[in-house]
Design a protein around this motif. Sequence first.
Motif, short mmCIF file in Angstrom:
data_model
loop_
_atom_site.label_atom_id
_atom_site.label_comp_id
_atom_site.label_asym_id
_atom_site.label_seq_id
_atom_site.Cartn_x
_atom_site.Cartn_y
_atom_site.Cartn_z
N GLN A 107 24.20 21.46 -140.28
CA GLN A 107 24.12 20.66 -139.07
C GLN A 107 23.83 19.20 -139.41
OE1 GLN A 107 21.00 21.80 -136.17
NE2 GLN A 107 22.62 21.84 -134.64
N LYS A 108 24.61 18.30 -138.82
CA LYS A 108 24.40 16.87 -138.97
C LYS A 108 24.38 16.26 -137.57
CE LYS A 108 26.89 16.66 -143.42
NZ LYS A 108 25.75 16.40 -144.30
N VAL A 109 23.19 15.90 -137.10
CA VAL A 109 23.05 15.37 -135.74
C VAL A 109 22.02 14.25 -135.74
CG1 VAL A 109 23.71 17.49 -134.53
CG2 VAL A 109 21.33 17.15 -135.21
N SER A 110 22.14 13.39 -134.72
CA SER A 110 21.17 12.32 -134.47
C SER A 110 20.85 12.29 -132.99
CB SER A 110 21.73 10.96 -134.91
OG SER A 110 21.95 10.93 -136.31
N ASN A 111 19.66 11.84 -132.68
CA ASN A 111 19.23 11.77 -131.29
C ASN A 111 18.24 10.62 -131.15
OD1 ASN A 111 18.94 12.44 -128.60
ND2 ASN A 111 17.40 14.03 -128.97
N SER A 112 18.34 9.86 -130.07
CA SER A 112 17.42 8.73 -129.85
C SER A 112 17.13 8.58 -128.38
CB SER A 112 18.01 7.43 -130.41
OG SER A 112 19.23 7.10 -129.75
N GLY A 113 15.96 8.00 -128.08
CA GLY A 113 15.59 7.78 -126.70
C GLY A 113 14.09 7.74 -126.52
N LEU A 114 13.66 7.65 -125.27
CA LEU A 114 12.24 7.61 -124.91
C LEU A 114 11.55 8.91 -125.33
CD1 LEU A 114 9.94 6.11 -123.34
CD2 LEU A 114 10.69 7.39 -121.32
#
Length: 307
Positions: A107-114
């Motif tokens: 798995q290769k994922v990114s996530n960003s946010g508050l």
Amino acid sequence: MKKYIIIICLLIGLALTSAKACDVCGCSLGGNYFGILPQYNKNFIGLRWSQAKFYAHMNHNSEYLNEEYSHDTYSKVELWGRFYVGKKLQVMAFVPYGYNNMDGTEQKVSNSGLGDVTLLANYMILNTGDDDQKMLKHTWMVGGGVKLPTGENDFQDNGVLVNRNFQLGTGSTDFLLSSVYTVRYNKIGFNAETGYKINTRNSDDYLFGNQFHASGQFFYWQNVKSVALLPNAGLYYESAERHQDGEVLQANTGGSAMLLTAGLETYVKRISVGVNYKYPLSQKFNSDDVASIESKQRWMLSVTYNF
């Protein structure tokens, strides 16, 4: 003087006491770590950048299954501030923005946010820091607060929920207890901090394990013309219990780690700049028979305006 020695011994003892078990990584890592707070008697507002890295490896010992690995990086920029409400009561707020990256074989994922916003109130029990006639000075604050479920906790990859630790938030309202004690004799001082986070179940009936952290660090105060320097070094310990999905304990969650810390705080008029580095000395995560999880180095950089 005797009662102060007793207080110091109790706090150092608490700081070095092991709790039951740190979330392996992610949004619920550690709780709120203060570090050496800038100019304790003033309000401030500022930004902190932090990053923590982990490496996970799975060896199935099977000719049909390949080995798996994952390099996970958790970065965060945080707006934080401290405001006095009266002489002894202060309120602190933490508003994080996270960026998580998972680079693995499967798995290769990114996530960003508050992330999850935290509000804390601290009460000053002991304070001789403003007495210029004393060589030995103490401050001791205790407090509590709440972490709100403002961060995303249902991030998916191809329709499948990504690891709970990878989420930006926990989806739960959690409660925090903290204690920060500082003693200084002339230019040499010691800072002891402890915190405990009591987690509740989120709407999916998932419960992150309760967390504990403690730190002790020595520092040296040095004035160079109009600049004050505060180099510091010490130890940081964190632990967490296993997660529960419903009533089922989750594998590869919880554990503990001891890290060496070193940093430098710099004060120039109303501006404070701090840098802190943590290096793992020992760690023990609750991984299963095929998995191994390793905490890597961490760092934090902060800039604050005091008023």
